[in-house]
Design a protein around this motif. Structure first.
Motif, mmCIF file in Angstrom:
data_model
loop_
_atom_site.group_PDB
_atom_site.id
_atom_site.type_symbol
_atom_site.label_atom_id
_atom_site.label_comp_id
_atom_site.label_asym_id
_atom_site.label_seq_id
_atom_site.Cartn_x
_atom_site.Cartn_y
_atom_site.Cartn_z
ATOM 1 N N ALA A 1 30.925 58.686 38.501
ATOM 2 C CA ALA A 1 31.999 58.103 39.309
ATOM 3 C C ALA A 1 32.547 59.129 40.301
ATOM 4 O O ALA A 1 32.807 58.807 41.468
ATOM 5 N N GLN B 1 36.353 54.977 39.279
ATOM 6 C CA GLN B 1 35.594 53.823 39.762
ATOM 7 C C GLN B 1 36.448 52.949 40.678
ATOM 8 O O GLN B 1 35.937 52.344 41.627
ATOM 9 N N SER C 1 35.841 46.266 42.666
ATOM 10 C CA SER C 1 34.425 46.194 43.046
ATOM 11 C C SER C 1 34.053 44.860 43.677
ATOM 12 O O SER C 1 32.932 44.684 44.144
ATOM 13 N N ALA D 1 39.120 48.254 37.903
ATOM 14 C CA ALA D 1 37.843 48.706 38.488
ATOM 15 C C ALA D 1 36.954 47.508 38.809
ATOM 16 O O ALA D 1 36.301 47.460 39.858
ATOM 17 N N ASP E 1 29.432 59.193 32.666
ATOM 18 C CA ASP E 1 30.087 58.148 33.453
ATOM 19 C C ASP E 1 31.157 58.732 34.369
ATOM 20 O O ASP E 1 31.299 58.302 35.522
ATOM 21 N N LYS F 1 37.334 55.028 34.672
ATOM 22 C CA LYS F 1 37.635 53.730 35.275
ATOM 23 C C LYS F 1 38.461 53.879 36.553
ATOM 24 O O LYS F 1 38.233 53.164 37.532
#
Length: 813
Positions: free
Chosen positions: A476, A434, A391, A387, A472, A431
């Motif tokens: 996401a 993400q 990014s 992740a 979270d 994750k």
């Protein structure tokens, strides 16, 4: 008098020994002094004529004689010598040594008495000076200082109230410690190291310099390195001094060398790393034993690193960490993964790791199942690292993962990610979501991800995460849906319409009142991207109370009641976009019409037009005003004129129509901004005209579309032109036509200009503007069929084309 080597004399060149003569129990004897140096001899030698000198001094004298090409002479008699042979004066040397020992012992004994009795500052300073002098003469003298138990006394003086005394005590201890490990151990006894460390923070620079020099001497003893590092704050202060820009160069150098010595022990290395000095840790990571490498990698994973340090670590150790992750033991891979987790969380360092080849082993660790698979806790770390890497915004469609040149956006890789998301726990789900958020942040890779989501049928599965209890995971999922909504808006709208509670969950997120969060901005952004033409979804949003929430939030932000950080702009843009959906369904829906009136939408969007810098807000507001204005002709209250009575038919003079005042010039009825959404009554015309000069073509298109409602067929076009003229709107519309920035703008401008030119005085005035005529001709030549027809009519208004309709009418008579 002392004679210089050049034969001259200088009464000021008296030796240190003579200065200290009055301190000795036995006076200094002339025979002990070298005639050349006037200092007590340590290695006396006799030359041919029986004269005695210090060996080093007479050798230098003979060398000068040779260099000047003259025969050797005696420095004392100046007579030539036949030989330069030197004979040791052993008896004299022994005598001098015995004399020295007696005097030093006496001096040390005197220093003991002075330091133990709390004497005056002058006496203490003199005693410290004597001890330093004695220690500098020979190693045996240092032993004598230790045997006389002077070291604890000097250490106690470090706590003196006199800065001069403290400084001299530090200096003396440094001299006592030089090249003597036993003395170093004696100095380090008890709490002395902690006391010395305290001096590093003193305001007086000389004390700091002498303290760090003393610590440097002590750190040369490996047995003391751990003790120095064990003093709380010692390494932190030394790291600060070594990187200081205000300390003098010697202090910085000594601090740096002290840290180098302390770096021989892992505990000290960990402390240095914790305080920003990573090089010792990285050196052990690269060059240490396998056990040390494992220990350093594990500790690196526990550190909180600044972004600059992450880049440095990635450059220095990224490749070896990737290699450990690829081929190390399970324990080593765990340590490497945790270290990579720290390093990869910054864009620049993540790109360095990509170059080091992190992606193939990382993806392999995630997808491997069976006996060789990583434990779930490590798969979670792998997912986190992936992740982080994604990014960074690298060009992932061009980074191969294997020999088949598959990439992160290849269909089967995305299918595997989606499968993992649906079959793991919340931590890994989050994750991996993400990861997909990162891959969909770029329009070039988003198309591939959307295609894979469609082919895997995972849309519903992703939407279900909107209701996840873990925030979270929910954030996401919403961000992912927001990213893909421009490419599959109708599919998402269909899914949300049929879903049990996902739409409600999104609305509940938007309704939260704890500031403005990223989750709220993503949720409202997702709803904003769904097709406004989907009336069923709009009805669902209405039933769920979404529009009341949106209007309330917009008003709260405008009034400054709700304040937000970096998410306030996307949140406001989304709210305005969602709320504008209502304006597309006004016709024939009393409930929506009532809501629009309740919240005075025309006035709200007119105010939002003035939010300079928020292009999306201005564009959507202008389009909403266009939709509202189109309803004005249906909502204006047309006055009822009474039918003429019987007498009026007999006496026409009695039947004149009553004069009705207050009618709208455009709609010929009673208008208001709240009830009929009239642009004229809402004073929106001038604000829309101001938007025609916007640099963003989309804003200009929307503003022009709203203004064109003043020129529609069902309104008073002549009055509409006059209103635009009064608001100075005609000139910018003509400018839009001339600029031809986009095809959509040209089509709108041609339509508007044709309507404007129907007013003869305007047409006459514009007919002389060659630029306008040229722009209309270009539209006539290159536009679509509808635009060409409108441009043709416009050109006729300015007499650029003949009006054949009048001729055909005459021919038909």
């Amino acid at each position: 008098m002392a004679e210089n080597w050049d034969g001259t004399y200088d009464s000021g060149n008296l030796s240190e020994d003579i200065h200290r003569d009055n301190l000795r129990v036995e006076p200094i004897y002339e025979a002990f002094l070298c005639p050349l140096t006037r200092q007590i001899m340590r290695d006396p030698v006799t030359i041919e004529n029986g004269q005695t000198f210090e060996r080093e001094a007479i050798e230098e004298w003979f060398k000068k004689c040779r260099d000047s090409r003259r025969r050797p002479t005696c420095p004392t008699t100046h007579k030539e010598l036949r030989s330069t042979e030197l004979n040791p004066s052993i008896a004299l040397r022994n005598t001098i040594e015995e004399w020295t020992k007696r005097n030093e012992a006496a001096q040390l004994d005197k220093a003991c008495r002075i330091l133990s009795l709390g004497s005056s500052e002058v006496d203490i300073l003199q005693s410290l000076d004597d001890i330093s002098y004695i220690c500098q003469k020979s190693k045996s003298s240092k032993h004598a200082v230790r045997n006389a138990e002077l070291i604890p006394m000097i250490s106690d003086i470090l706590k003196s109230g006199s800065r001069k005394v403290r400084f001299e005590a530090l200096k003396t201890l440094r001299i006592v410690a030089e090249d003597d490990d036993d003395n170093k151990e004696a100095i380090a006894a008890g709490d002395n190291i902690r006391t010395i460390v305290k001096f590093l923070s003193r305001e007086h620079s000389q004390e700091r310099e002498e303290a760090v020099s003393l610590l440097y001497e002590l750190s040369k003893s490996e047995s003391l390195c751990e003790k120095i590092g064990g003093v709380s704050g010692a390494i932190l202060i030394l790291v600060g001094m070594a990187s200081s820009k205000s300390e003098n160069s010697l202090t910085i150098e000594r601090a740096d060398k002290t840290l180098e010595n302390l770096g021989k022990f892992e505990n000290n290395v960990r402390q240095m790393a914790e305080n920003g000095r990573l090089q010792p840790l990285l050196t052990l990571l690269l060059e240490g034993s396998p056990e040390t490498q494992l220990s350093m990698a594990a500790y690196l994973g526990e550190l909180v690193l600044s972004n600059d340090v992450k880049v440095f670590v990635a450059q220095t150790a990224g490749s070896i960490l990737v290699e450990v992750m690829r081929s190390g033991s399970k324990q080593a891979r765990e340590a490497a993964l945790k270290a990579l987790n720290q390093i990869s969380s910054y864009e620049t360092s993540a790109k360095i790791l990509i170059h080091a080849g992190i992606l193939p082993p990382l993806v392999k660790d995630l997808f491997t199942v069976g006996v060789n698979q990583l434990p779930m806790r490590l798969k979670e770390v792998s997912a986190t690292v992936l992740a982080n890497i994604v990014s960074s915004g690298a060009n992932f469609e061009k980074i191969p993962l294997d020999q088949d040149h598959r990439t992160l956006v290849s269909e089967d890789i995305v299918h595997n990610l989606l499968h993992l998301i649906s079959n793991t726990g919340p931590a890994i789900e989050c994750k991996l979501l993400q990861v997909l958020v990162g891959l969909t942040s770029s329009s070039s890779t988003c198309i591939d991800i959307v295609a894979a989501i469609r082919s895997s049928g995972a849309t519903i599965s992703i939407i279900q995460f909107v209701e996840a209890p873990q925030r979270d995971v929910r954030v996401a999922a919403i961000k992912l849906l927001h990213n893909i909504s421009p490419f599959m808006g109708q599919e998402l709208a269909d899914a949300l319409r049929g879903a049990a509670g996902q739409l409600s969950s999104l609305i509940n997120v938007i309704a939260e009142n704890n500031g403005i969060s990223e989750e709220q901005a993503a949720a409202v952004g997702l709803l904003a991207d769904l097709p406004e033409s989907d009336s069923v979804l709009t009805r669902r949003l209405l039933d769920e109370g979404a529009f009341r929430i949106a209007f309330s939030k917009v008003t709260s932000i405008k009034q400054g009641i709700t304040r937000g950080g970096r998410f306030v702009t996307p949140f406001l843009e989304g709210l305005v976009n969602v709320s504008s959906r209502l304006t597309y369904l006004l016709e024939g829906d009393p409930e929506i019409l009532a809501l629009a009136r309740e919240y005075n939408l025309a006035a709200l969007y007119t105010d939002l037009l003035q939010m300079n810098g928020l292009d999306k807000v201005q564009r959507v507001s202008a389009l909403a005003l266009r939709n509202l204005s189109r309803q004005s002709k249906h909502l204006t209250r047309v006055p009822v004129v009474p039918e003429p009575g019987f007498f009026c038919s007999i006496f026409p003079c009695l039947g004149s129509q009553p004069v009705i005042t207050g009618l709208c010039r455009i709609h010929h009825g009673f208008c208001s901004v709240k009830e009929s959404f009239c642009l004229l009554e809402g004073k929106a015309v001038e604000k829309l005209v101001a938007c025609l000069d916007h640099t963003n073509e989309k804003v200009v298109e929307a503003a022009l579309a709203a203004l064109c409602t003043l020129l529609d067929d069902d309104v008073d076009i002549d009055q509409g032109v006059s209103i635009l003229d009064a608001a100075e709107g005609i000139k910018p519309i003509l400018e839009i036509l001339r600029e031809n920035r986009t095809e959509a703008l040209r089509q709108q401008a041609v339509w508007a200009v044709e309507r404007i030119l129907r007013k003869e005085e305007i047409a006459y005035e514009i007919s002389g503007d060659q630029n306008v005529s040229t722009a209309l001709v270009e539209a006539f030549r290159h536009g679509d069929n509808r635009t060409r027809q409108i441009a043709e009519r416009a050109l006729k208004h300015v007499d650029k084309l003949p009006n054949f309709s009048g001729i055909f009418t005459k021919m038909g008579q």
